[in-house]
Each structure stands twice: as structure tokens, then as C-alpha cells.
Design a protein around this motif. Structure first.
Motif, PDB file in Angstrom:
ATOM      1  N   GLU A  94      11.398  -2.768  -5.875  1.00 61.85           N
ATOM      2  CA  GLU A  94      10.766  -2.418  -4.598  1.00 61.85           C
ATOM      3  C   GLU A  94       9.652  -3.394  -4.250  1.00 61.85           C
ATOM      4  OE1 GLU A  94      10.046   1.730  -3.548  1.00 61.85           O
ATOM      5  OE2 GLU A  94      11.133   2.279  -5.378  1.00 61.85           O
ATOM      6  N   ILE A  95       8.882  -3.808  -5.250  1.00 58.04           N
ATOM      7  CA  ILE A  95       7.810  -4.781  -5.006  1.00 58.04           C
ATOM      8  C   ILE A  95       8.398  -6.111  -4.562  1.00 58.04           C
ATOM      9  CG2 ILE A  95       6.006  -6.165  -6.112  1.00 58.04           C
ATOM     10  CD1 ILE A  95       5.334  -3.650  -7.782  1.00 58.04           C
ATOM     11  N   SER A  96       9.464  -6.563  -5.228  1.00 57.69           N
ATOM     12  CA  SER A  96      10.056  -7.850  -4.872  1.00 57.69           C
ATOM     13  C   SER A  96      10.694  -7.797  -3.496  1.00 57.69           C
ATOM     14  CB  SER A  96      11.048  -8.317  -5.929  1.00 57.69           C
ATOM     15  OG  SER A  96      12.175  -7.454  -5.965  1.00 57.69           O
ATOM     16  N   ASN A  97      11.144  -6.630  -3.057  1.00 57.70           N
ATOM     17  CA  ASN A  97      11.754  -6.490  -1.735  1.00 57.70           C
ATOM     18  C   ASN A  97      10.719  -6.530  -0.612  1.00 57.70           C
ATOM     19  OD1 ASN A  97      14.418  -6.407  -2.571  1.00 57.70           O
ATOM     20  ND2 ASN A  97      14.379  -4.197  -2.852  1.00 57.70           N
ATOM     21  N   VAL A  98       9.459  -6.310  -0.933  1.00 54.78           N
ATOM     22  CA  VAL A  98       8.403  -6.366   0.091  1.00 54.78           C
ATOM     23  C   VAL A  98       8.395  -7.729   0.760  1.00 54.78           C
ATOM     24  CG1 VAL A  98       5.902  -6.399   0.425  1.00 54.78           C
ATOM     25  CG2 VAL A  98       6.955  -4.553  -0.873  1.00 54.78           C
ATOM     26  N   LEU A 126       0.834  -1.214   0.000  1.00 56.35           N
ATOM     27  CA  LEU A 126       0.000   0.000   0.000  1.00 56.35           C
ATOM     28  C   LEU A 126       0.864   1.256   0.000  1.00 56.35           C
ATOM     29  CD1 LEU A 126      -2.924  -0.907   2.424  1.00 56.35           C
ATOM     30  CD2 LEU A 126      -3.028  -0.571  -0.048  1.00 56.35           C
ATOM     31  N   THR A 127       1.944   1.223   0.747  1.00 58.84           N
ATOM     32  CA  THR A 127       2.863   2.357   0.783  1.00 58.84           C
ATOM     33  C   THR A 127       3.458   2.604  -0.604  1.00 58.84           C
ATOM     34  OG1 THR A 127       3.386   1.945   3.100  1.00 58.84           O
ATOM     35  CG2 THR A 127       4.971   3.256   1.857  1.00 58.84           C
ATOM     36  N   LEU A 128       3.821   1.516  -1.298  1.00 59.54           N
ATOM     37  CA  LEU A 128       4.368   1.653  -2.651  1.00 59.54           C
ATOM     38  C   LEU A 128       3.339   2.217  -3.623  1.00 59.54           C
ATOM     39  CD1 LEU A 128       6.540  -1.544  -3.293  1.00 59.54           C
ATOM     40  CD2 LEU A 128       7.291   0.829  -3.176  1.00 59.54           C
ATOM     41  N   THR A 129       2.102   1.752  -3.532  1.00 60.24           N
ATOM     42  CA  THR A 129       1.083   2.267  -4.447  1.00 60.24           C
ATOM     43  C   THR A 129       0.842   3.753  -4.193  1.00 60.24           C
ATOM     44  OG1 THR A 129      -0.760   1.562  -3.025  1.00 60.24           O
ATOM     45  CG2 THR A 129      -0.071   0.047  -4.767  1.00 60.24           C
ATOM     46  N   LYS A 130       0.940   4.172  -2.943  1.00 58.40           N
ATOM     47  CA  LYS A 130       0.794   5.601  -2.639  1.00 58.40           C
ATOM     48  C   LYS A 130       2.012   6.383  -3.131  1.00 58.40           C
ATOM     49  CE  LYS A 130      -2.197   4.918   1.333  1.00 58.40           C
ATOM     50  NZ  LYS A 130      -2.319   4.951   2.789  1.00 58.40           N
TER      51      LYS A 130
END
Length: 105
Positions: free
Chosen positions: A98-102, A12-16
Motif C-alpha cells: 500500500e505504501i509503494s502504491n502511494v 496520512l490515510t494509511l497511517t490512520k
């Protein structure tokens, strides 16, 4: 808080951070799958993906939003300038990293 909740919060933080909505995420996922399969993508190919959104919504999200964020770039066919392809923008790999690091945190 469970690990899944933490991962969801990070997503959610990434999408924001990137100001992405569900349609954007679906378009990014579809494009990434195509590119991983060695397929090229035209703007019209994306607009045919009615399960993602309407053609006009897809067109506006790609041309006004994802390109503006440098996630996608448009290139023209040298033999026919009417044919436009979508390729990865400079920020595409950054976003995927960044997504893969989640999941790794």
C-alpha cells in the motif's frame, strides 16, 4: 493540489488506517532495511535504536502494537527461548504494498 500533497494525504490515510505513529514507521523502516540486508532482528536490537525512541517506548510499540496488528511476529530461538526474533507478520507485505502504491497513483 500538487502531486506531493496528494501522496502525503494518502500516506496520512494509511497511517490512520493502520493506527501507526512516527515511531512505528521508523521501526518498520528499520526492520525492513535489516531484512532486505539479510539480517535477523531481535527485540533487544530494536531497543538499542535510541535515535528512534526510548527502549521502553520501542518495546511497548513492538510488543503491544505492531505485533497486535500482525505487522511483526515474535519467534523464539529453539536453543534459547530467552532470545526472541522479530519476523514479518502477515500484514507487513500488505502495508508495504500500500505504501509503494502511494507513489504509483
Amino acid at each position: 493540489m500538487m502531486k506531493q500533497d496528494i501522496q502525503f494525504d494518502k500516506l496520512l490515510t494509511l497511517t490512520k488506517k493502520y493506527k501507526l505513529n512516527l515511531v512505528d514507521l521508523k521501526l518498520i523502516s528499520y526492520a525492513n532495511t535489516c531484512w532486505n540486508n539479510g539480517d535477523s532482528i531481535r527485540v533487544t536490537d530494536l531497543m538499542k535504536q535510541h535515535e528512534i525512541a526510548s527502549p521502553s517506548t520501542i518495546h511497548s510499540r513492538v510488543t503491544e502494537h505492531l505485533i497486535g496488528k500482525d505487522l511483526f511476529v515474535i519467534t523464539k530461538n529453539p536453543q534459547d527461548a530467552r532470545e526472541k526474533f522479530i519476523v514479518k507478520g502477515q500484514m507487513f507485505k500488505t502495508l508495504l504494498d500500500e505504501i509503494s502504491n502511494v507513489d504509483n497513483d
